[in-house]
Design a protein around this motif. Sequence first.
Motif, PDB file in Angstrom:
ATOM      1  N   VAL A 253     -17.870 -72.580  97.807  1.00  0.00           N
ATOM      2  CA  VAL A 253     -19.011 -73.660  98.100  1.00  0.00           C
ATOM      3  C   VAL A 253     -20.252 -72.992  97.711  1.00  0.00           C
ATOM      4  O   VAL A 253     -20.356 -71.564  97.513  1.00  0.00           O
ATOM      5  CB  VAL A 253     -19.195 -73.657  99.947  1.00  0.00           C
ATOM      6  CG1 VAL A 253     -17.728 -74.458 100.279  1.00  0.00           C
ATOM      7  CG2 VAL A 253     -19.356 -72.333 100.592  1.00  0.00           C
ATOM      8  N   ILE A 254     -21.444 -73.842  97.669  1.00  0.00           N
ATOM      9  CA  ILE A 254     -22.549 -73.384  97.287  1.00  0.00           C
ATOM     10  C   ILE A 254     -23.328 -72.349  98.084  1.00  0.00           C
ATOM     11  O   ILE A 254     -23.219 -72.430  99.268  1.00  0.00           O
ATOM     12  CB  ILE A 254     -23.505 -74.404  96.772  1.00  0.00           C
ATOM     13  CG1 ILE A 254     -24.844 -74.079  96.045  1.00  0.00           C
ATOM     14  CG2 ILE A 254     -24.035 -75.110  98.195  1.00  0.00           C
ATOM     15  CD1 ILE A 254     -24.550 -73.645  94.773  1.00  0.00           C
ATOM     16  N   ASP A 255     -23.721 -71.228  97.329  1.00  0.00           N
ATOM     17  CA  ASP A 255     -24.919 -70.331  98.305  1.00  0.00           C
ATOM     18  C   ASP A 255     -26.224 -71.121  98.385  1.00  0.00           C
ATOM     19  O   ASP A 255     -27.104 -70.831  97.144  1.00  0.00           O
ATOM     20  CB  ASP A 255     -24.970 -68.949  97.916  1.00  0.00           C
ATOM     21  CG  ASP A 255     -25.606 -67.995  98.413  1.00  0.00           C
ATOM     22  OD1 ASP A 255     -26.538 -68.406  99.374  1.00  0.00           O
ATOM     23  OD2 ASP A 255     -25.508 -66.945  98.233  1.00  0.00           O
ATOM     24  N   ARG A 256     -26.605 -71.693  99.328  1.00  0.00           N
ATOM     25  CA  ARG A 256     -27.999 -72.393  99.083  1.00  0.00           C
ATOM     26  C   ARG A 256     -29.196 -71.530  99.068  1.00  0.00           C
ATOM     27  O   ARG A 256     -30.243 -72.043  98.895  1.00  0.00           O
ATOM     28  CB  ARG A 256     -27.984 -73.131 100.602  1.00  0.00           C
ATOM     29  CG  ARG A 256     -27.204 -74.429 100.674  1.00  0.00           C
ATOM     30  CD  ARG A 256     -27.223 -75.150 101.977  1.00  0.00           C
ATOM     31  NE  ARG A 256     -27.166 -76.457 101.790  1.00  0.00           N
ATOM     32  CZ  ARG A 256     -27.663 -77.319 102.239  1.00  0.00           C
ATOM     33  NH1 ARG A 256     -28.898 -77.029 102.922  1.00  0.00           N
ATOM     34  NH2 ARG A 256     -27.887 -78.859 101.876  1.00  0.00           N
ATOM     35  N   THR A 257     -28.829 -69.977  99.509  1.00  0.00           N
ATOM     36  CA  THR A 257     -30.002 -69.193  99.046  1.00  0.00           C
ATOM     37  C   THR A 257     -30.156 -68.603  97.636  1.00  0.00           C
ATOM     38  O   THR A 257     -31.176 -67.828  97.361  1.00  0.00           O
ATOM     39  CB  THR A 257     -29.833 -67.912 100.100  1.00  0.00           C
ATOM     40  OG1 THR A 257     -28.807 -67.105  99.696  1.00  0.00           O
ATOM     41  CG2 THR A 257     -29.872 -68.529 101.568  1.00  0.00           C
ATOM     42  N   HIS A 258     -29.126 -68.892  96.913  1.00  0.00           N
ATOM     43  CA  HIS A 258     -29.217 -68.464  95.540  1.00  0.00           C
ATOM     44  C   HIS A 258     -30.039 -69.167  94.322  1.00  0.00           C
ATOM     45  O   HIS A 258     -30.515 -70.442  94.823  1.00  0.00           O
ATOM     46  CB  HIS A 258     -27.705 -68.668  94.877  1.00  0.00           C
ATOM     47  CG  HIS A 258     -27.383 -68.015  93.601  1.00  0.00           C
ATOM     48  ND1 HIS A 258     -27.917 -68.084  92.506  1.00  0.00           N
ATOM     49  CD2 HIS A 258     -26.758 -66.550  93.503  1.00  0.00           C
ATOM     50  CE1 HIS A 258     -27.506 -67.416  91.775  1.00  0.00           C
ATOM     51  NE2 HIS A 258     -26.812 -66.516  92.108  1.00  0.00           N
ATOM     52  N   VAL A 259     -30.685 -68.361  93.728  1.00  0.00           N
ATOM     53  CA  VAL A 259     -31.769 -69.030  93.041  1.00  0.00           C
ATOM     54  C   VAL A 259     -31.206 -70.003  92.097  1.00  0.00           C
ATOM     55  O   VAL A 259     -32.176 -71.077  91.690  1.00  0.00           O
ATOM     56  CB  VAL A 259     -32.383 -67.711  92.056  1.00  0.00           C
ATOM     57  CG1 VAL A 259     -31.462 -67.427  90.826  1.00  0.00           C
ATOM     58  CG2 VAL A 259     -33.774 -68.380  91.583  1.00  0.00           C
ATOM     59  N   GLN A 260     -30.069 -70.307  91.773  1.00  0.00           N
ATOM     60  CA  GLN A 260     -29.470 -71.414  91.073  1.00  0.00           C
ATOM     61  C   GLN A 260     -29.140 -72.565  91.750  1.00  0.00           C
ATOM     62  O   GLN A 260     -28.843 -73.678  91.078  1.00  0.00           O
ATOM     63  CB  GLN A 260     -28.125 -70.939  90.316  1.00  0.00           C
ATOM     64  CG  GLN A 260     -28.259 -70.022  89.218  1.00  0.00           C
ATOM     65  CD  GLN A 260     -27.134 -69.568  88.704  1.00  0.00           C
ATOM     66  OE1 GLN A 260     -26.471 -68.470  88.597  1.00  0.00           O
ATOM     67  NE2 GLN A 260     -26.718 -70.337  87.483  1.00  0.00           N
ATOM     68  N   TYR A 261     -29.437 -72.626  93.155  1.00  0.00           N
ATOM     69  CA  TYR A 261     -29.166 -73.825  93.898  1.00  0.00           C
ATOM     70  C   TYR A 261     -30.360 -74.740  93.650  1.00  0.00           C
ATOM     71  O   TYR A 261     -31.601 -74.445  93.468  1.00  0.00           O
ATOM     72  CB  TYR A 261     -29.101 -73.278  95.358  1.00  0.00           C
ATOM     73  CG  TYR A 261     -29.174 -74.500  96.499  1.00  0.00           C
ATOM     74  CD1 TYR A 261     -27.861 -75.310  96.468  1.00  0.00           C
ATOM     75  CD2 TYR A 261     -29.965 -74.845  97.225  1.00  0.00           C
ATOM     76  CE1 TYR A 261     -27.542 -76.175  97.382  1.00  0.00           C
ATOM     77  CE2 TYR A 261     -29.859 -75.981  98.157  1.00  0.00           C
ATOM     78  CZ  TYR A 261     -28.768 -76.752  98.111  1.00  0.00           C
ATOM     79  OH  TYR A 261     -28.646 -77.649  98.865  1.00  0.00           O
ATOM     80  N   ALA A 262     -29.535 -76.109  93.487  1.00  0.00           N
ATOM     81  CA  ALA A 262     -30.693 -77.153  93.171  1.00  0.00           C
ATOM     82  C   ALA A 262     -30.131 -78.307  94.007  1.00  0.00           C
ATOM     83  O   ALA A 262     -30.161 -79.544  93.476  1.00  0.00           O
ATOM     84  CB  ALA A 262     -30.595 -77.459  91.676  1.00  0.00           C
TER      85      ALA A 262
END
Length: 184
Positions: free
Chosen positions: A114-123
């Motif tokens: 699942v996406i890490d919503r705190t990661h800089v690549q989260y869009a």
Amino acid sequence: MDGITDFWVFGYGSLMWNPGFEYVESAHARIHGYRRSLCVRSWVHRGTQERPGLVLGLDRGGSCLGMAFRTLPEHEDAVVDYLRRRELVTHVYLERRLPIRLTDGRQVMALTYVIDRTHVQYAGGLDAEHAAQVVATASGQSGPNDAYVFNTLQHLQEMGIRDHWLEEVGNRVRRLSQSSAPSS
């Protein structure tokens, strides 16, 4: 819950048609609480840091129909190692074991990313129009971003899986491409 000792993997993107590991059973499956989304900024494969593209992630909300793969217990360590090399390159995904429901009604636990919503690549949170504008103009080492989206849509269609939001993005990308094409 069935399959407590079975090892399952849930795929929602390219893993569905290109798992890259040996499995003994596959089935359509649904995960609740997450949805397929173009929510990952791609800086290498489908974009650059200057002009990132968008690739799929499993983001919070809704549900997602994908594919589940059961492997033999003795292959679990090798499959997990392979998936970590494949999915955790920039650590934009979080490895989770979550409940999924197979189309035959069984509920099993499955490894997924699942996406890490705190990661800089989260869009996350892009509407279809904004996502289409990004996809229509980005390209990276693996090719144009629109080819990635169209390939994904083609595979989903072949598997009998509808993703209305992604289809809308694809339709908008086609319109953008047609409107920017030179007239003859």
